[in-house]
Design a protein around this motif. Structure first.
Motif, PDB file in Angstrom:
ATOM      1  N   VAL A  73      31.275   4.600  43.732  1.00 17.52           N
ATOM      2  CA  VAL A  73      30.973   3.385  44.023  1.00 17.52           C
ATOM      3  C   VAL A  73      32.159   2.918  45.121  1.00 17.52           C
ATOM      4  CG1 VAL A  73      30.828   0.832  43.480  1.00 17.52           C
ATOM      5  CG2 VAL A  73      29.563   2.730  42.063  1.00 17.52           C
ATOM      6  N   LEU A  74      33.492   3.139  44.485  1.00 11.29           N
ATOM      7  CA  LEU A  74      34.677   2.772  45.353  1.00 11.29           C
ATOM      8  C   LEU A  74      35.383   4.118  45.786  1.00 11.29           C
ATOM      9  CD1 LEU A  74      35.946  -0.048  42.947  1.00 11.29           C
ATOM     10  CD2 LEU A  74      34.437  -0.358  44.851  1.00 11.29           C
ATOM     11  N   ARG A  75      34.670   4.825  46.934  1.00  9.92           N
ATOM     12  CA  ARG A  75      35.141   5.883  47.257  1.00  9.92           C
ATOM     13  C   ARG A  75      36.780   5.793  47.802  1.00  9.92           C
ATOM     14  NH1 ARG A  75      32.115   6.332  53.123  1.00  9.92           N
ATOM     15  NH2 ARG A  75      32.951   4.310  54.041  1.00  9.92           N
ATOM     16  N   PRO A  76      37.384   6.916  47.671  1.00 12.01           N
ATOM     17  CA  PRO A  76      38.676   6.916  47.993  1.00 12.01           C
ATOM     18  C   PRO A  76      38.784   6.755  49.467  1.00 12.01           C
ATOM     19  CG  PRO A  76      38.258   8.529  46.579  1.00 12.01           C
ATOM     20  CD  PRO A  76      37.042   8.117  46.982  1.00 12.01           C
ATOM     21  N   LEU A  77      39.643   5.849  50.178  1.00 16.46           N
ATOM     22  CA  LEU A  77      39.894   5.575  51.505  1.00 16.46           C
ATOM     23  C   LEU A  77      41.116   6.278  52.157  1.00 16.46           C
ATOM     24  CD1 LEU A  77      39.066   1.637  51.458  1.00 16.46           C
ATOM     25  CD2 LEU A  77      37.443   3.725  52.149  1.00 16.46           C
ATOM     26  N   PRO A  78      40.714   7.072  53.242  1.00 19.35           N
ATOM     27  CA  PRO A  78      41.853   7.894  53.608  1.00 19.35           C
ATOM     28  C   PRO A  78      42.954   6.954  54.212  1.00 19.35           C
ATOM     29  CG  PRO A  78      39.838   8.700  54.467  1.00 19.35           C
ATOM     30  CD  PRO A  78      39.576   7.329  53.831  1.00 19.35           C
ATOM     31  N   HIS A 117      35.118   9.106  29.599  1.00 18.05           N
ATOM     32  CA  HIS A 117      36.001   8.752  30.762  1.00 18.05           C
ATOM     33  C   HIS A 117      35.853   9.448  31.987  1.00 18.05           C
ATOM     34  CE1 HIS A 117      40.051   8.603  32.209  1.00 18.05           C
ATOM     35  NE2 HIS A 117      40.229   9.785  32.359  1.00 18.05           N
ATOM     36  N   ASP A 118      35.384  10.686  32.194  1.00 14.98           N
ATOM     37  CA  ASP A 118      35.212  11.390  33.374  1.00 14.98           C
ATOM     38  C   ASP A 118      33.851  10.833  34.138  1.00 14.98           C
ATOM     39  OD1 ASP A 118      37.408  12.920  32.674  1.00 14.98           O
ATOM     40  OD2 ASP A 118      36.159  14.422  31.640  1.00 14.98           O
ATOM     41  N   VAL A 119      33.020  10.562  33.326  1.00 15.23           N
ATOM     42  CA  VAL A 119      31.616   9.855  33.790  1.00 15.23           C
ATOM     43  C   VAL A 119      32.198   8.617  34.604  1.00 15.23           C
ATOM     44  CG1 VAL A 119      29.559   8.978  33.347  1.00 15.23           C
ATOM     45  CG2 VAL A 119      30.245  10.803  32.298  1.00 15.23           C
ATOM     46  N   ALA A 120      33.098   7.624  33.850  1.00 17.81           N
ATOM     47  CA  ALA A 120      33.190   6.513  34.647  1.00 17.81           C
ATOM     48  C   ALA A 120      34.335   6.637  35.885  1.00 17.81           C
ATOM     49  CB  ALA A 120      34.230   5.755  33.354  1.00 17.81           C
ATOM     50  N   ASP A 121      35.018   7.632  35.692  1.00 17.88           N
ATOM     51  CA  ASP A 121      35.968   7.997  36.862  1.00 17.88           C
ATOM     52  C   ASP A 121      34.771   8.393  38.156  1.00 17.88           C
ATOM     53  OD1 ASP A 121      38.165   7.207  35.728  1.00 17.88           O
ATOM     54  OD2 ASP A 121      38.890   9.416  35.170  1.00 17.88           O
ATOM     55  N   THR A 122      33.877   9.319  37.792  1.00 20.92           N
ATOM     56  CA  THR A 122      33.067   9.910  38.747  1.00 20.92           C
ATOM     57  C   THR A 122      32.319   8.670  39.305  1.00 20.92           C
ATOM     58  OG1 THR A 122      32.976  12.038  37.668  1.00 20.92           O
ATOM     59  CG2 THR A 122      31.247  11.324  39.331  1.00 20.92           C
ATOM     60  N   THR A 123      31.889   7.730  38.425  1.00 19.65           N
ATOM     61  CA  THR A 123      31.412   6.559  38.873  1.00 19.65           C
ATOM     62  C   THR A 123      31.970   5.518  40.016  1.00 19.65           C
ATOM     63  OG1 THR A 123      29.748   6.452  36.823  1.00 19.65           O
ATOM     64  CG2 THR A 123      29.811   4.492  38.444  1.00 19.65           C
ATOM     65  N   ARG A 124      33.115   5.435  39.334  1.00 17.87           N
ATOM     66  CA  ARG A 124      34.140   4.717  40.146  1.00 17.87           C
ATOM     67  C   ARG A 124      34.249   5.182  41.613  1.00 17.87           C
ATOM     68  NH1 ARG A 124      38.026   4.184  37.128  1.00 17.87           N
ATOM     69  NH2 ARG A 124      39.110   6.291  37.932  1.00 17.87           N
ATOM     70  N   ARG A 125      34.497   6.556  41.597  1.00 16.35           N
ATOM     71  CA  ARG A 125      34.902   7.256  42.719  1.00 16.35           C
ATOM     72  C   ARG A 125      33.672   7.098  43.968  1.00 16.35           C
ATOM     73  NH1 ARG A 125      37.526  11.040  39.567  1.00 16.35           N
ATOM     74  NH2 ARG A 125      35.731  12.237  39.722  1.00 16.35           N
TER      75      ARG A 125
END
Length: 391
Positions: free
Chosen positions: A139-144, A129-137
């Protein structure tokens, strides 16, 4: 970014951990302890009529389901001691003998073993779950908020709930020629699609800062071709992968227009207080298939966009969502109805939330494909967005 509901097993793990904790302290030991105490009391007041062996072996079994390894081992030992004390307190004719004693001991040992397996599985699941969350962040970086002078909101729902990330992608990049937006969908699912999406986003973030929009489009096409050839050279069978995408430029020198390049994707909808309209832009071939066209990448098309209009971009998870009767989700109709009822529904956050909820409701929560809903417009004067994308 909204998150798709967790897989059932993972959700059960997290819910169990939350329910069995009070103010940070674990109460997982309470149920098996209460059961053991209840068994001992019943056995005491019913003498030899109560078959204690039938019930006491359940205590370490229950502990194995909710406690840690140490806790389960403790209850296994405690259950055995309780059985020995209860058995020895009766006259000789009530004693169960060595066979039942061994059964309680073996039951406790098996419970500890089961707990070890369960805990290892839960740790692996939470790690993934943590690995998938890191991958998602990544690839789809948080946008300010208000990034690049744009008010934006996004929802991403992966159809592969185990992977938690798929082939849809989006990003906003400000640069020397204005702010650019990229929304797309890689053909296929799973981590192979994620790999292709990451390659395209890396190129967009670099070229989108320095280059003119037409050059960015060319670089994206070239990157997809290079990625496909690299996979083919490795002998992988997904070397013919392609991606549909929409590339949008918000030029600094013109506030009432946007520049759009469409790679085989559904054109954006312009949503405003006056209603909903589809941008009058042509579409070219998807990224990765440009060699099939003699004209090269699709052209940059400049179209008018009012300051109060929001661009709505979605992927196949929305446009191909079906209800129980097989009918597609009527995106434009539903959005137009929402804006007619409340003009504020055209605001990016409200718009994305409405489309997300409508898609899930229409499909009964069963998404056949990765789903992205992205809404963006120029920030209105004096309205800095303070919130985050709906979740």
């Amino acid at each position: 970014m909204a998150r798709r509901p967790r897989p059932a097993a993972e959700g059960d793990v997290l819910r169990r951990q939350q329910l069995l904790r009070v103010r940070g302290h674990s109460l997982a030991w309470v149920p098996p302890l209460l059961m053991l105490a209840g068994i001992a009391l019943i056995d005491f007041y019913t003498a030899g009529e109560f078959r204690m062996i039938t019930w006491v072996v359940l205590v370490p079994g229950i502990a194995a389901a909710i406690c840690g390894v140490r806790g389960t081992a403790g209850f296994a030992v405690l259950a055995l001691l309780t059985y020995v004390l209860a058995d020895s307190s009766y006259p000789t004719w009530y004693r169960s003998g060595l066979a039942d004693f061994l059964l309680v001991g073996i039951g406790g040992a098996l419970a500890v073993l089961a707990c070890v397996v369960r805990v290892r599985g839960e740790r692996h699941m939470l790690h993934m779950h943590d690995v998938a969350d890191t991958t998602r962040r990544t690839v789809l970086r948080p946008l300010p908020p208000d990034w690049g002078g744009l008010d934006h909101a996004a929802v991403y729902l992966a159809s592969d709930v185990e992977a938690r990330v798929g082939g849809d992608f989006y990003d906003v990049q400000q640069g020397l020629h204005g702010t650019r937006v990229l929304v797309g969908d890689v053909q296929g699912k799973g981590l192979d699609a994620v790999e292709a999406a990451a390659a395209l986003l890396g190129t967009f973030r670099e070229a989108g800062y320095h280059e003119a929009l037409g050059t960015v489009a060319e670089r994206l096409e070239l990157r997809m071709l290079r990625h496909s050839r690299h996979l083919a050279a490795l002998g992988r069978d997904d070397g013919d992968r392609f991606a549909t995408a929409v590339l949008i430029g918000f030029p600094d020198d013109a506030s009432g227009v946007v520049d759009v390049v469409v790679f085989g994707h559904e054109p954006p909808l312009a949503v405003g207080p006056e209603g909903v309209r589809r941008l009058p832009v042509g579409t070219g071939l998807p990224l990765g298939l440009g060699e099939l066209s003699a004209d090269g990448p699709p052209p940059v098309q400049r179209v008018p966009l009012a300051g109060t209009e929001t661009l709505l971009l979605t992927t196949d998870g929305v446009t191909e969502a079906r209800d129980a009767d097989g009918a597609f989700y009527p995106l434009a109709t539903e959005v137009a109805r929402a804006v007619a009822a409340d003009p504020r529904a055209a605001e990016p956050r409200r718009l994305v939330a409405h489309v997300r909820d409508g898609t899930l409701r229409h499909s009964g929560g069963r998404l056949a494909d990765d789903t992205t809903v992205f809404a963006v417009r120029r920030s209105l004067p004096g309205t800095g967005r303070k919130g985050r994308s709906p979740s």
